[in-house]
Design an enzyme around this catalytic site. Structure first.
Site, PDB file in Angstrom:
ATOM      1  N   ASN A   6       0.847  -1.186   0.000  1.00 47.80           N
ATOM      2  CA  ASN A   6       0.000   0.000   0.000  1.00 47.80           C
ATOM      3  C   ASN A   6       0.885   1.239   0.000  1.00 47.80           C
ATOM      4  O   ASN A   6       1.939   1.252   0.639  1.00 47.80           O
ATOM      5  CB  ASN A   6      -0.892   0.043   1.241  1.00 47.80           C
ATOM      6  CG  ASN A   6      -2.058  -0.902   1.146  1.00 47.80           C
ATOM      7  OD1 ASN A   6      -2.363  -1.437   0.093  1.00 47.80           O
ATOM      8  ND2 ASN A   6      -2.715  -1.107   2.261  1.00 47.80           N
ATOM      9  N   VAL A   7       0.456   2.260  -0.698  1.00 48.28           N
ATOM     10  CA  VAL A   7       1.121   3.549  -0.666  1.00 48.28           C
ATOM     11  C   VAL A   7       0.082   4.533  -0.140  1.00 48.28           C
ATOM     12  O   VAL A   7      -0.838   4.912  -0.848  1.00 48.28           O
ATOM     13  CB  VAL A   7       1.621   3.967  -2.068  1.00 48.28           C
ATOM     14  CG1 VAL A   7       2.281   5.340  -2.011  1.00 48.28           C
ATOM     15  CG2 VAL A   7       2.579   2.922  -2.629  1.00 48.28           C
ATOM     16  N   GLU A   8       0.200   4.852   1.136  1.00 45.60           N
ATOM     17  CA  GLU A   8      -0.775   5.725   1.791  1.00 45.60           C
ATOM     18  C   GLU A   8      -0.509   7.172   1.434  1.00 45.60           C
ATOM     19  O   GLU A   8       0.614   7.563   1.134  1.00 45.60           O
ATOM     20  CB  GLU A   8      -0.721   5.533   3.305  1.00 45.60           C
ATOM     21  CG  GLU A   8      -0.953   4.101   3.761  1.00 45.60           C
ATOM     22  CD  GLU A   8      -2.355   3.584   3.484  1.00 45.60           C
ATOM     23  OE1 GLU A   8      -3.278   4.402   3.326  1.00 45.60           O
ATOM     24  OE2 GLU A   8      -2.521   2.358   3.416  1.00 45.60           O
ATOM     25  N   CYS A  17      -3.380   0.821  -3.689  1.00 45.21           N
ATOM     26  CA  CYS A  17      -3.497  -0.484  -3.048  1.00 45.21           C
ATOM     27  C   CYS A  17      -2.266  -1.323  -3.389  1.00 45.21           C
ATOM     28  O   CYS A  17      -1.606  -1.091  -4.405  1.00 45.21           O
ATOM     29  CB  CYS A  17      -4.751  -1.209  -3.536  1.00 45.21           C
ATOM     30  SG  CYS A  17      -6.282  -0.387  -3.085  1.00 45.21           S
ATOM     31  N   GLU A  19      -2.202  -4.205  -4.573  1.00 44.20           N
ATOM     32  CA  GLU A  19      -2.390  -4.873  -5.860  1.00 44.20           C
ATOM     33  C   GLU A  19      -1.937  -4.003  -7.014  1.00 44.20           C
ATOM     34  O   GLU A  19      -1.393  -4.485  -8.012  1.00 44.20           O
ATOM     35  CB  GLU A  19      -3.861  -5.279  -6.033  1.00 44.20           C
ATOM     36  CG  GLU A  19      -4.335  -6.344  -5.078  1.00 44.20           C
ATOM     37  CD  GLU A  19      -4.763  -5.817  -3.705  1.00 44.20           C
ATOM     38  OE1 GLU A  19      -5.309  -6.600  -2.929  1.00 44.20           O
ATOM     39  OE2 GLU A  19      -4.561  -4.617  -3.409  1.00 44.20           O
ATOM     40  N   CYS A  50     -10.199  -5.910  -2.438  1.00 46.84           N
ATOM     41  CA  CYS A  50     -11.471  -5.234  -2.699  1.00 46.84           C
ATOM     42  C   CYS A  50     -11.914  -5.472  -4.144  1.00 46.84           C
ATOM     43  O   CYS A  50     -11.175  -6.043  -4.948  1.00 46.84           O
ATOM     44  CB  CYS A  50     -11.337  -3.739  -2.422  1.00 46.84           C
ATOM     45  SG  CYS A  50     -10.337  -2.844  -3.641  1.00 46.84           S
ATOM     46  N   CYS A  53      -9.591  -4.025  -6.828  1.00 44.41           N
ATOM     47  CA  CYS A  53      -8.361  -4.804  -6.945  1.00 44.41           C
ATOM     48  C   CYS A  53      -8.621  -6.184  -7.547  1.00 44.41           C
ATOM     49  O   CYS A  53      -7.771  -6.718  -8.257  1.00 44.41           O
ATOM     50  CB  CYS A  53      -7.680  -4.911  -5.589  1.00 44.41           C
ATOM     51  SG  CYS A  53      -6.988  -3.308  -5.072  1.00 44.41           S
TER      52      CYS A  53
END
Length: 93
Positions: A6-8, A17, A19, A50, A53
Protein backbone atom coordinates in the site's frame (compact mmCIF):
# COMPACT_ATOMS: atom_id res chain seq x y z
CA UNK A 1 8.01 -13.60 -6.81
CA UNK A 2 6.55 -10.14 -7.24
CA UNK A 3 5.37 -8.10 -4.26
CA UNK A 4 3.32 -4.97 -3.77
CA UNK A 5 2.54 -2.65 -0.88
CA UNK A 6 0.00 0.00 0.00
CA UNK A 7 1.12 3.55 -0.67
CA UNK A 8 -0.78 5.73 1.79
CA UNK A 9 -1.46 9.40 1.17
CA UNK A 10 -3.07 12.14 3.25
CA UNK A 11 -5.64 12.44 0.45
CA UNK A 12 -7.09 8.93 0.65
CA UNK A 13 -8.18 8.79 -3.00
CA UNK A 14 -4.57 9.30 -4.13
CA UNK A 15 -3.23 6.24 -2.29
CA UNK A 16 -2.41 2.99 -4.06
CA UNK A 17 -3.50 -0.48 -3.05
CA UNK A 18 -0.86 -3.20 -2.81
CA UNK A 19 -2.39 -4.87 -5.86
CA UNK A 20 -1.70 -1.75 -7.94
CA UNK A 21 1.98 -1.67 -7.00
CA UNK A 22 2.19 -5.46 -7.51
CA UNK A 23 0.94 -5.12 -11.11
CA UNK A 24 3.35 -2.23 -11.66
CA UNK A 25 6.25 -4.36 -10.41
CA UNK A 26 5.08 -7.26 -12.58
CA UNK A 27 5.19 -5.06 -15.68
CA UNK A 28 8.50 -3.42 -14.72
CA UNK A 29 10.12 -6.83 -14.23
CA UNK A 30 9.19 -8.07 -17.70
CA UNK A 31 5.52 -8.90 -17.48
CA UNK A 32 3.87 -12.25 -17.27
CA UNK A 33 0.76 -13.46 -15.49
CA UNK A 34 -0.09 -13.82 -11.81
CA UNK A 35 -0.25 -17.53 -10.94
CA UNK A 36 -0.69 -17.27 -7.16
CA UNK A 37 -1.80 -14.43 -4.92
CA UNK A 38 -2.12 -13.66 -1.21
CA UNK A 39 -3.03 -10.42 0.53
CA UNK A 40 -2.34 -9.68 4.20
CA UNK A 41 -3.13 -6.81 6.54
CA UNK A 42 -0.66 -5.10 8.87
CA UNK A 43 -1.15 -7.90 11.41
CA UNK A 44 -0.21 -10.53 8.82
CA UNK A 45 -3.75 -11.91 8.59
CA UNK A 46 -5.00 -13.15 5.22
CA UNK A 47 -7.60 -10.77 3.75
CA UNK A 48 -9.47 -10.51 0.46
CA UNK A 49 -8.75 -7.83 -2.14
CA UNK A 50 -11.47 -5.23 -2.70
CA UNK A 51 -13.63 -5.23 -5.84
CA UNK A 52 -11.43 -2.71 -7.67
CA UNK A 53 -8.36 -4.80 -6.94
CA UNK A 54 -10.13 -8.03 -7.96
CA UNK A 55 -10.76 -6.42 -11.34
CA UNK A 56 -7.11 -5.40 -11.60
CA UNK A 57 -5.95 -8.89 -10.67
CA UNK A 58 -8.35 -10.38 -13.19
CA UNK A 59 -6.70 -8.42 -16.01
CA UNK A 60 -3.28 -9.94 -15.18
CA UNK A 61 -4.31 -13.39 -13.93
CA UNK A 62 -2.99 -16.62 -15.40
CA UNK A 63 -5.81 -19.02 -16.29
CA UNK A 64 -4.68 -21.21 -13.38
CA UNK A 65 -4.47 -18.41 -10.76
CA UNK A 66 -4.88 -19.65 -7.20
CA UNK A 67 -5.60 -17.22 -4.36
CA UNK A 68 -5.11 -17.67 -0.63
CA UNK A 69 -8.33 -16.58 1.10
CA UNK A 70 -9.38 -16.57 4.77
CA UNK A 71 -11.18 -19.85 3.91
CA UNK A 72 -8.14 -21.44 2.25
CA UNK A 73 -6.77 -21.66 -1.30
CA UNK A 74 -9.38 -21.07 -3.99
CA UNK A 75 -9.39 -20.90 -7.78
CA UNK A 76 -9.86 -17.50 -9.34
CA UNK A 77 -13.23 -18.62 -10.73
CA UNK A 78 -14.42 -19.31 -7.17
CA UNK A 79 -13.42 -15.81 -6.08
CA UNK A 80 -14.60 -13.89 -9.14
CA UNK A 81 -17.25 -15.82 -11.05
CA UNK A 82 -18.42 -14.34 -14.35
CA UNK A 83 -15.69 -11.68 -14.51
CA UNK A 84 -15.64 -8.67 -16.83
CA UNK A 85 -12.45 -8.37 -18.85
CA UNK A 86 -10.85 -7.31 -22.12
CA UNK A 87 -12.78 -9.91 -24.13
CA UNK A 88 -15.99 -8.11 -23.17
CA UNK A 89 -14.75 -5.00 -24.98
CA UNK A 90 -13.94 -6.73 -28.27
CA UNK A 91 -16.06 -5.73 -31.24
CA UNK A 92 -18.24 -8.39 -32.77
CA UNK A 93 -19.59 -8.23 -36.30
Amino acid sequence: MVTGCNVENASYGVGLCAECTLVGQLLLSGGGRIVAFACVNSAGEIIMPCGRCRQLLNEFAAPSLRILTPLGVRSWEQVLPQPFGPADLEETH
